[in-house]
Design a protein around this motif. Structure first.
Motif, PDB file in Angstrom:
ATOM      1  N   GLN A 230       0.823  -1.208   0.000  1.00  0.00           N
ATOM      2  CA  GLN A 230       0.000   0.000   0.000  1.00  0.00           C
ATOM      3  C   GLN A 230       0.859   1.261   0.000  1.00  0.00           C
ATOM      4  O   GLN A 230       0.560   2.249  -0.686  1.00  0.00           O
ATOM      5  N   ALA A 231       1.963   1.236   0.734  1.00  0.00           N
ATOM      6  CA  ALA A 231       2.858   2.404   0.763  1.00  0.00           C
ATOM      7  C   ALA A 231       3.462   2.649  -0.613  1.00  0.00           C
ATOM      8  O   ALA A 231       3.565   3.803  -1.072  1.00  0.00           O
ATOM      9  N   SER A 232       3.847   1.572  -1.286  1.00  0.00           N
ATOM     10  CA  SER A 232       4.415   1.725  -2.622  1.00  0.00           C
ATOM     11  C   SER A 232       3.400   2.292  -3.596  1.00  0.00           C
ATOM     12  O   SER A 232       3.719   3.170  -4.409  1.00  0.00           O
ATOM     13  N   ARG A 233       2.169   1.828  -3.516  1.00  0.00           N
ATOM     14  CA  ARG A 233       1.136   2.325  -4.434  1.00  0.00           C
ATOM     15  C   ARG A 233       0.776   3.773  -4.138  1.00  0.00           C
ATOM     16  O   ARG A 233       0.507   4.565  -5.039  1.00  0.00           O
ATOM     17  N   LEU A 234       0.786   4.153  -2.827  1.00  0.00           N
ATOM     18  CA  LEU A 234       0.496   5.539  -2.469  1.00  0.00           C
ATOM     19  C   LEU A 234       1.564   6.495  -2.984  1.00  0.00           C
ATOM     20  O   LEU A 234       1.302   7.676  -3.237  1.00  0.00           O
ATOM     21  N   LEU A 235       2.790   5.963  -3.164  1.00  0.00           N
ATOM     22  CA  LEU A 235       3.871   6.776  -3.717  1.00  0.00           C
ATOM     23  C   LEU A 235       3.834   6.835  -5.237  1.00  0.00           C
ATOM     24  O   LEU A 235       4.753   7.368  -5.851  1.00  0.00           O
ATOM     25  N   GLY A 236       2.778   6.264  -5.819  1.00  0.00           N
ATOM     26  CA  GLY A 236       2.586   6.375  -7.253  1.00  0.00           C
ATOM     27  C   GLY A 236       3.222   5.279  -8.083  1.00  0.00           C
ATOM     28  O   GLY A 236       3.283   5.395  -9.315  1.00  0.00           O
ATOM     29  N   GLU A 237       3.700   4.205  -7.448  1.00  0.00           N
ATOM     30  CA  GLU A 237       4.354   3.137  -8.203  1.00  0.00           C
ATOM     31  C   GLU A 237       3.330   2.180  -8.811  1.00  0.00           C
ATOM     32  O   GLU A 237       2.247   1.970  -8.257  1.00  0.00           O
ATOM     33  N   THR A 238       3.693   1.576  -9.929  1.00  0.00           N
ATOM     34  CA  THR A 238       2.835   0.612 -10.607  1.00  0.00           C
ATOM     35  C   THR A 238       2.930  -0.745  -9.901  1.00  0.00           C
ATOM     36  O   THR A 238       3.885  -1.010  -9.159  1.00  0.00           O
ATOM     37  N   PRO A 239       1.949  -1.641 -10.143  1.00  0.00           N
ATOM     38  CA  PRO A 239       2.049  -2.988  -9.547  1.00  0.00           C
ATOM     39  C   PRO A 239       3.317  -3.722  -9.948  1.00  0.00           C
ATOM     40  O   PRO A 239       3.907  -4.444  -9.139  1.00  0.00           O
ATOM     41  N   LEU A 240       3.752  -3.561 -11.216  1.00  0.00           N
ATOM     42  CA  LEU A 240       4.961  -4.246 -11.664  1.00  0.00           C
ATOM     43  C   LEU A 240       6.188  -3.742 -10.910  1.00  0.00           C
ATOM     44  O   LEU A 240       7.046  -4.531 -10.486  1.00  0.00           O
ATOM     45  N   TYR A 241       6.286  -2.410 -10.726  1.00  0.00           N
ATOM     46  CA  TYR A 241       7.414  -1.839  -9.989  1.00  0.00           C
ATOM     47  C   TYR A 241       7.374  -2.295  -8.530  1.00  0.00           C
ATOM     48  O   TYR A 241       8.411  -2.610  -7.932  1.00  0.00           O
ATOM     49  N   THR A 242       6.185  -2.337  -7.961  1.00  0.00           N
ATOM     50  CA  THR A 242       6.041  -2.800  -6.573  1.00  0.00           C
ATOM     51  C   THR A 242       6.514  -4.236  -6.432  1.00  0.00           C
ATOM     52  O   THR A 242       7.201  -4.590  -5.466  1.00  0.00           O
ATOM     53  N   LEU A 243       6.138  -5.082  -7.379  1.00  0.00           N
ATOM     54  CA  LEU A 243       6.585  -6.470  -7.347  1.00  0.00           C
ATOM     55  C   LEU A 243       8.104  -6.556  -7.458  1.00  0.00           C
ATOM     56  O   LEU A 243       8.750  -7.297  -6.705  1.00  0.00           O
ATOM     57  N   ALA A 244       8.690  -5.785  -8.385  1.00  0.00           N
ATOM     58  CA  ALA A 244      10.124  -5.887  -8.637  1.00  0.00           C
ATOM     59  C   ALA A 244      10.958  -5.312  -7.499  1.00  0.00           C
ATOM     60  O   ALA A 244      11.986  -5.891  -7.117  1.00  0.00           O
ATOM     61  N   ARG A 245      10.541  -4.193  -6.922  1.00  0.00           N
ATOM     62  CA  ARG A 245      11.377  -3.494  -5.958  1.00  0.00           C
ATOM     63  C   ARG A 245      11.031  -3.817  -4.502  1.00  0.00           C
ATOM     64  O   ARG A 245      11.873  -3.621  -3.625  1.00  0.00           O
ATOM     65  N   VAL A 246       9.827  -4.277  -4.254  1.00  0.00           N
ATOM     66  CA  VAL A 246       9.414  -4.535  -2.869  1.00  0.00           C
ATOM     67  C   VAL A 246       9.306  -6.037  -2.595  1.00  0.00           C
ATOM     68  O   VAL A 246       9.912  -6.562  -1.652  1.00  0.00           O
ATOM     69  N   HIS A 247       8.529  -6.734  -3.412  1.00  0.00           N
ATOM     70  CA  HIS A 247       8.208  -8.127  -3.095  1.00  0.00           C
ATOM     71  C   HIS A 247       9.302  -9.116  -3.504  1.00  0.00           C
ATOM     72  O   HIS A 247       9.601 -10.050  -2.750  1.00  0.00           O
TER      73      HIS A 247
END
Length: 551
Positions: free
Chosen positions: A438-455
């Protein structure tokens, strides 16, 4: 996008099953009549007898060993509690291959026994023939009991001690408390482990054929390869689906009650020290499956390999080629399977986070493990040939390029082992707090970027473990490889199969030893997992649940 690709993966898993049913129903009535009269009765009876025998043996050995190492202290317990997993490193066809030579009438075991008893010839005295139903039950039972052992022990070490203590205070004996308290609570775990062992029995082709037992799986192979009757093989395969459905139903029914909640911290069972004959009897009972299922066949393979190298015969170029083919196939299957598993698991996670849960893709994607390799190969053949012909016309290539390059074989193994990364990555995702996403998405990141950089960094252990398990399983896979491999393409498993069929055991032992060495890697991981479950039992507020994919 993730949902769409996940749906395509699920439909790809369903395609071979739908194709198999269509192929079987499209054959004429004469095929069915011949099979019902001459093939199915004998093969079905043999399969039922084999499943029943292996089921009883795995339940007795797996449950007994799990209870002894969980609730008792005896000499060798600390070693045996992880050594009991070692037979998982030995595919059933390798154990059958080893025992056929070890227990041959003129082999070392029977020769030594005749010398001790004063006999000089196999005509005077010999053991019962291993090539029989009893021999197949013996081999498969002592290879597959770890499935029951793992799931049962995971349940036993997390059962609350006060229930057993209450039973003992009410006058129950040690065995009575086990039978009336511990065993009923472990029934869901036993059902899951038993169903996994029986699914592996149904998938087996090498051990059954080596030992002369004509099961449904062997009938599928001989009908297709020997008689070149694809329609008849599809019809036999369809009848196998009934057994698969029954076993999957057993597993799902067992999983319904696999979690037991508790409002307070529970003290796990403390091992009770055995003394005298009881202690050494427990050591013997738990050591015997390890000796039969791993130590004896592994020692035979190591001895035969060392003897070949000592005599200067070396390893043939064909075996090195088979090793290279095995590694190439396993690597391709691993990459494709982990990628598909990641897509399905992430699509499920995305659906839950957007309040549009859609778990059917994950459930369908994991069906391939329940389908025997021979059944999967036949079902995949028709759609694969259609796609292959289209690709050949589009690229103006002769023949069947996908089949000749092994692409179809890679797809078949991917479908079969997709359950491993889907389950492993889903479990890893469940441990990652949704607040990070949720924090990543609130910062404007896409689901793909969230997967690559966070998960993905947090999922690295789950992905690595899944990749290792898939890699080793692909190295050991025999049924699908036998049926879908390109021409003149041998893996270690098919090389061993050919050597055993010809009765030449020397180079087959080298190939088998290489497979066993690779198979030890996931067993080490499983042993660490089992130790972790036992160590954490006293610190958990709820009973541990059976892992989605203990294999």
């Amino acid at each position: 996008m993730w949902q769409a690709v996940s749906v395509l993966v699920a439909l790809g898993v369903l395609a071979p099953i739908a194709s198999l049913i269509w192929l079987a129903l499209g054959a004429d009535y004469a095929h069915w009549q011949h099979l019902m009269q001459h093939v199915l009765p004998d093969a079905t009876l043999n399969t039922a007898m084999l499943l029943a025998g292996v089921g009883v043996l795995t339940l007795v050995v797996g449950t007994g060993c799990a209870w002894l190492v969980s609730a008792h202290e005896f000499p060798g317990r600390k070693v045996l509690q992880w050594a009991l997993l070692l037979p998982l490193a030995m595919p059933a066809y390798i154990v059958a291959f080893a025992y056929l030579d070890l227990l041959h009438p003129i082999g070392p075991v029977q020769g030594a026994l005749r010398w001790m008893l004063g006999y000089s010839s196999p005509r005077e005295w010999r053991l019962p023939d291993l090539r029989s139903m009893g021999g197949a039950i013996f081999v498969l039972g002592f290879v597959l009991y770890p499935y029951v052992y793992m799931t049962a022990r995971a349940m036993f070490v997390t059962q609350p001690a006060h229930l057993m203590e209450a039973a003992r205070m009410l006058g129950e004996s040690r065995f009575g408390a086990f039978r009336r308290v511990a065993l009923p609570m472990a029934r869901p775990a036993l059902a899951v482990g038993l169903s996994l062992a029986l699914l592996e029995t149904l998938n087996d082709i090498g051990a059954s054929e080596f030992l002369g037992v004509n099961t449904l799986t062997v009938s599928v192979y001989t009908t297709w390869i020997t008689r070149t009757d694809l329609a008849g093989a599809a019809q036999i395969a369809c009848s196998m689906l009934l057994a698969v459905v029954a076993l999957v139903w057993l597993e799902r029914r067992g999983r319904r009650h696999q979690r037991y909640g508790s409002a307070q911290r529970m003290r796990p069972i403390q091992p009770e020290r055995l003394r005298g004959a009881a202690a050494w009897g427990a050591t013997l009972f738990t050591a015997l499956p390890v000796l039969i299922g791993f130590v004896a066949p592994a020692a035979y393979l190591a001895w035969e390999t060392a003897k070949r190298l000592r005599l200067g015969q070396g390893i043939s170029s064909g075996l090195w080629t088979s090793l290279a083919n095995t590694l190439t196939l396993a690597m391709g299957v691993t990459v494709l399977t982990v990628l598909a598993g990641l897509i399905v698991a992430w699509a499920t996670r995305s659906g839950v986070s957007t309040r549009h849960p859609s778990r059917w893709q994950a459930r369908v994607a994991t069906l391939g493990y329940a389908v025997p390799g021979t059944v999967l190969a036949i079902g995949l053949l028709t759609p694969a040939l259609a796609v292959d012909a289209g690709v050949a016309r589009m690229l103006h290539l002769p023949g069947l390029p996908l089949m000749s390059l092994g692409v179809v074989l890679v797809v078949a193994c991917t479908i079969r082992f997709l359950v491993i990364p889907v389950g492993g990555i889903e479990s890893g995702l469940q441990r990652i707090p949704s607040t990070l996403e949720q924090a990543s998405r609130l910062l404007g990141e896409t689901p793909l970027y969230t997967l690559a950089r966070v998960h993905l960094p947090l999922l690295r252990p789950a992905i690595a473990t899944s990749a290792l398990l898939v890699f080793v399983d692909a190295m050991k896979e025999l049924p699908a490889t036998l049926l879908l491999r390109p021409a003149n393409f041998d893996t270690l498993a098919t090389w061993l199969y050919g050597e055993a069929a010809r009765g030449t055991y020397e180079e087959g032992a080298v190939a088998a030893l290489l497979i066993v060495i690779a198979g030890l890697l996931p067993v080490v991981l499983l042993a660490r997992t089992q130790s972790g479950v036992a160590g954490a039992a006293g610190d958990s507020d709820a009973f541990a649940h059976i892992p989605d994919n203990p294999s």
